[in-house]
Design an enzyme around this catalytic site. Structure first.
Site, PDB file in Angstrom:
ATOM      1  N   ALA A   1      30.879  38.214  36.726  1.00 57.38           N
ATOM      2  CA  ALA A   1      30.481  38.840  38.072  1.00 57.38           C
ATOM      3  C   ALA A   1      31.691  40.229  37.878  1.00 57.38           C
ATOM      4  O   ALA A   1      32.827  39.965  37.294  1.00 57.38           O
ATOM      5  CB  ALA A   1      30.863  38.207  39.216  1.00 57.38           C
TER       6      ALA A   1
ATOM      7  N   GLU B   1      36.824  31.290  36.513  1.00 59.78           N
ATOM      8  CA  GLU B   1      37.096  31.665  37.815  1.00 59.78           C
ATOM      9  C   GLU B   1      38.555  31.109  38.465  1.00 59.78           C
ATOM     10  O   GLU B   1      39.154  31.811  39.188  1.00 59.78           O
ATOM     11  CB  GLU B   1      35.774  31.199  38.587  1.00 59.78           C
TER      12      GLU B   1
ATOM     13  N   GLY C   1      29.933  34.243  35.916  1.00 61.57           N
ATOM     14  CA  GLY C   1      28.583  34.538  36.228  1.00 61.57           C
ATOM     15  C   GLY C   1      27.578  34.702  35.000  1.00 61.57           C
ATOM     16  O   GLY C   1      26.425  34.616  35.232  1.00 61.57           O
TER      17      GLY C   1
HETATM   18  N1  DAK Z   1      34.089  42.630  35.673  1.00 60.20           N
HETATM   19  C1  DAK Z   1      34.456  43.894  35.623  1.00 60.20           C
HETATM   20  N2  DAK Z   1      34.627  44.770  34.212  1.00 60.20           N
HETATM   21  C2  DAK Z   1      34.953  43.830  32.953  1.00 60.20           C
HETATM   22  C3  DAK Z   1      34.474  42.424  33.299  1.00 60.20           C
HETATM   23  C4  DAK Z   1      34.321  41.807  34.452  1.00 60.20           C
HETATM   24  N3  DAK Z   1      33.886  40.469  34.703  1.00 60.20           N
HETATM   25  N4  DAK Z   1      34.744  42.134  31.848  1.00 60.20           N
HETATM   26  C5  DAK Z   1      34.969  43.042  31.170  1.00 60.20           C
HETATM   27  N5  DAK Z   1      35.105  44.222  31.927  1.00 60.20           N
HETATM   28  C6  DAK Z   1      35.464  45.659  31.637  1.00 60.20           C
HETATM   29  C7  DAK Z   1      36.968  45.695  31.208  1.00 60.20           C
HETATM   30  O1  DAK Z   1      37.596  45.901  32.515  1.00 60.20           O
HETATM   31  C8  DAK Z   1      37.037  46.741  30.184  1.00 60.20           C
HETATM   32  O2  DAK Z   1      36.653  47.995  31.212  1.00 60.20           O
HETATM   33  P1  DAK Z   1      37.504  49.500  30.649  1.00 60.20           P
HETATM   34  O3  DAK Z   1      38.913  48.989  30.950  1.00 60.20           O
HETATM   35  O4  DAK Z   1      36.982  49.719  29.292  1.00 60.20           O
HETATM   36  O5  DAK Z   1      37.132  50.393  31.845  1.00 60.20           O
HETATM   37  C9  DAK Z   1      35.742  46.549  29.583  1.00 60.20           C
HETATM   38  O6  DAK Z   1      34.689  45.708  30.191  1.00 60.20           O
HETATM   39  C10 DAK Z   1      35.999  45.750  28.320  1.00 60.20           C
HETATM   40  O7  DAK Z   1      36.736  44.998  28.493  1.00 60.20           O
HETATM   41  P2  DAK Z   1      38.250  44.537  27.896  1.00 60.20           P
HETATM   42  O8  DAK Z   1      38.813  45.603  27.477  1.00 60.20           O
HETATM   43  O9  DAK Z   1      38.794  43.588  28.420  1.00 60.20           O
HETATM   44  O10 DAK Z   1      37.399  43.709  26.347  1.00 60.20           O
HETATM   45  P3  DAK Z   1      38.271  42.792  25.337  1.00 60.20           P
HETATM   46  O11 DAK Z   1      37.497  42.453  24.313  1.00 60.20           O
HETATM   47  O12 DAK Z   1      39.680  42.882  25.333  1.00 60.20           O
HETATM   48  O13 DAK Z   1      38.119  41.277  26.293  1.00 60.20           O
HETATM   49  C11 DAK Z   1      36.938  39.677  27.650  1.00 60.20           C
HETATM   50  C12 DAK Z   1      36.983  40.841  26.365  1.00 60.20           C
HETATM   51  C13 DAK Z   1      35.591  39.358  28.195  1.00 60.20           C
HETATM   52  C14 DAK Z   1      37.819  38.350  26.999  1.00 60.20           C
HETATM   53  C15 DAK Z   1      37.581  40.282  28.972  1.00 60.20           C
HETATM   54  O14 DAK Z   1      37.036  41.378  29.146  1.00 60.20           O
HETATM   55  C16 DAK Z   1      37.617  39.299  30.102  1.00 60.20           C
HETATM   56  O15 DAK Z   1      38.512  38.350  30.063  1.00 60.20           O
HETATM   57  N6  DAK Z   1      36.668  39.528  31.030  1.00 60.20           N
HETATM   58  C17 DAK Z   1      36.770  39.038  32.165  1.00 60.20           C
HETATM   59  C18 DAK Z   1      36.069  37.604  31.938  1.00 60.20           C
HETATM   60  C19 DAK Z   1      35.930  37.117  33.316  1.00 60.20           C
HETATM   61  O16 DAK Z   1      37.042  36.360  33.831  1.00 60.20           O
HETATM   62  N7  DAK Z   1      34.796  36.707  33.740  1.00 60.20           N
HETATM   63  C20 DAK Z   1      34.470  35.835  34.971  1.00 60.20           C
HETATM   64  C21 DAK Z   1      34.465  36.744  35.939  1.00 60.20           C
HETATM   65  S1  DAK Z   1      34.469  35.955  37.689  1.00 60.20           S
HETATM   66  C22 DAK Z   1      31.244  34.159  43.703  1.00 60.20           C
HETATM   67  C23 DAK Z   1      30.132  34.830  43.108  1.00 60.20           C
HETATM   68  C24 DAK Z   1      30.221  35.042  41.568  1.00 60.20           C
HETATM   69  C25 DAK Z   1      31.336  34.400  41.023  1.00 60.20           C
HETATM   70  C26 DAK Z   1      32.110  33.710  41.608  1.00 60.20           C
HETATM   71  C27 DAK Z   1      32.205  33.504  42.908  1.00 60.20           C
HETATM   72  N8  DAK Z   1      31.124  33.873  45.041  1.00 60.20           N
HETATM   73  C28 DAK Z   1      30.702  35.046  45.690  1.00 60.20           C
HETATM   74  C29 DAK Z   1      31.556  32.642  45.533  1.00 60.20           C
HETATM   75  C30 DAK Z   1      31.537  34.622  39.585  1.00 60.20           C
HETATM   76  C31 DAK Z   1      32.920  34.963  39.027  1.00 60.20           C
HETATM   77  C32 DAK Z   1      33.021  35.543  37.746  1.00 60.20           C
HETATM   78  O17 DAK Z   1      32.021  35.562  37.162  1.00 60.20           O
END
Ligand code: DAK
Length: 257
Positions: A69, A137, A114
Site C-alpha cells: 500500500a 507492516e 498489500g
Molecule cells: N509506498 C509508497 N512508495 C513506495 C512504496 C510504498 N509501499 N514502495 C516503494 N515506493 C517508492 C519509493 O518511495 C521510491 O520513490 P521515490 O523516492 O523514487 O519518489 C520508489 O518507490 C522506489 O523505491 P526505492 O528507492 O525504495 O527502491 P529500492 O530498490 O531502494 O527499495 C523496496 C525497494 C521495495 C525494498 C523499498 O522501496 C521498500 O522497502 N518499500 C516499502 C515496502 C513496504 O514496506 N511495503 C509494505 C507497505 S505497508 C491497512 C491497509 C493496507 C495495509 C495495511 C493496513 N489498513 C488500512 C488497516 C497494507 C500495508 C502495506 O502494504
C-alpha cells in the site's frame, strides 16, 4: 486489444484471456486509493465478460509486482480513513478471490505488504528468481490490512505465516516456493509467457466446470469440509445441465472407439 483507459492500469484482452498490468512503476506499483478504485472498476468490468476465463495480474517495470500500500498516502490517515482504506482494499481483493475467472498473479519482483496480499487473493502465483515476498507492516507500526493474516495463514500454515507477519522479513522466490506461497519459479524473461501457457492449460477446459471448481475449493476453505462437499456435489450435478459435459464426454468416447 487494449481496453479502457486508466491512469494506473493497462488492460489487454485476447479472447478468453486478459492481462492486467499495475502501472505505477515510479512508486514500485504501490497501491494508492485511486489505483485501488481503478482496480475495482476493471475487475467489475471483467467479471461481466462471459467469454473471459483467465485473468493474469502483473506489475509494470523491472522491479516490483506491487511494493505494498502507498506508505505516503497511509501515513497521515485518521483511524476512520484507515478503515475506509482497508475496506476499499478488502473489497478489491475479495472481488479477485470470488471472481468467476481464474486469476493468476505473475509476480515480477517485490510483492510486499498489500502486494503480497494481492498475490494471495489470486488463485495461482508464479514468481521469478527476482521476486521477493513479505509482510513488513509490523515494522511500519501497523498490522496487515488487506487480508494477509488470514489468506497467508490458510496458504502456508500458521507457523510460517506468523514468522513472516511477525518478523516483517522478506523471503526470496525459492523459499516462497518451498513453503507453498508460490506455485512455480520461472526465469524473469519467461514470466508472462509461462503465465500465458498456464492460462491456456486452464482455458482448454470447460468454462462452467472451471468456474465451479474454483468456487468449490474456496467454499470448502471458508465453510469447512461438510459444506464444501455439499457444494461440490451440487456443482457436479449442475455440470450435467451443460452442453460442454455431454459434448466433451462424447468426444472422449468417440476418440477411444
Ligand atoms: N509506498 C509508497 N512508495 C513506495 C512504496 C510504498 N509501499 N514502495 C516503494 N515506493 C517508492 C519509493 O518511495 C521510491 O520513490 P521515490 O523516492 O523514487 O519518489 C520508489 O518507490 C522506489 O523505491 P526505492 O528507492 O525504495 O527502491 P529500492 O530498490 O531502494 O527499495 C523496496 C525497494 C521495495 C525494498 C523499498 O522501496 C521498500 O522497502 N518499500 C516499502 C515496502 C513496504 O514496506 N511495503 C509494505 C507497505 S505497508 C491497512 C491497509 C493496507 C495495509 C495495511 C493496513 N489498513 C488500512 C488497516 C497494507 C500495508 C502495506 O502494504
Amino acid at each position: 486489444m487494449v481496453i479502457l483507459d486508466y491512469k494506473y492500469l493497462e488492460l489487454d484482452k485476447e479472447g478468453k484471456l486478459a492481462i492486467l498490468k499495475i502501472n505505477r512503476p515510479e512508486a514500485l506499483n504501490a497501491l494508492n486509493k485511486e489505483l485501488l478504485k481503478e482496480l475495482r472498476e476493471a475487475l467489475e468490468f471483467l467479471e461481466e465478460d462471459n467469454e473471459l476465463m483467465v485473468l493474469i495480474i502483473t506489475g509494470a517495470g523491472e522491479k516490483a509486482f506491487v511494493a505494498g500500500a502507498d506508505i505516503g498516502e497511509m501515513k497521515g490517515m485518521s483511524p476512520l480513513e484507515a478503515r475506509e482504506f482497508a475496506k476499499l482494499g478488502n473489497s478489491v481483493f475479495s472481488l479477485i478471490e470470488k471472481s468467476n475467472k481464474v486469476v493468476i498473479a505473475a509476480v515480477n519482483g517485490y510483492a510486499l505488504g498489500g502486494g503480497n496480499e494481492l498475490a494471495l487473493a489470486c488463485d495461482i502465483r508464479l514468481a521469478t528468481q527476482k521476486s521477493r515476498f513479505g509482510q513488513p507492516e509490523v515494522g511500519l507500526g501497523i498490522t496487515a490490512g488487506f487480508g494477509g493474516t488470514q489468506r497467508l495463514t490458510k496458504l502456508v500454515g500458521a507457523g510460517r505465516a506468523k514468522e513472516l507477519l511477525l518478523t516483517g522479513e522478506l523471503i526470496g522466490a525459492e523459499e516462497a516456493f518451498r513453503i507453498g506461497l508460490v506455485n512455480k519459479v520461472v526465469s524473469g524473461d519467461q514470466l508472462l509467457e509461462e503465465a500465458r501457457k498456464l492460462a491456456e492449460r486452464i482455458i482448454k477446459n470447460d468454462p462452467l466446470a472451471v468456474k465451479l471448481t474454483k468456487s468449490a475449493v474456496n467454499f470448502g476453505l471458508e465453510e469447512g469440509i461438510e459444506q464444501g462437499l455439499f457444494f461440490e456435489t451440487n456443482s457436479f450435478a449442475l455440470c450435467f445441465s451443460s452442453e460442454g459435459q455431454r459434448r466433451r464426454m462424447e468426444a472422449f468416447l468417440e476418440k477411444n472407439k
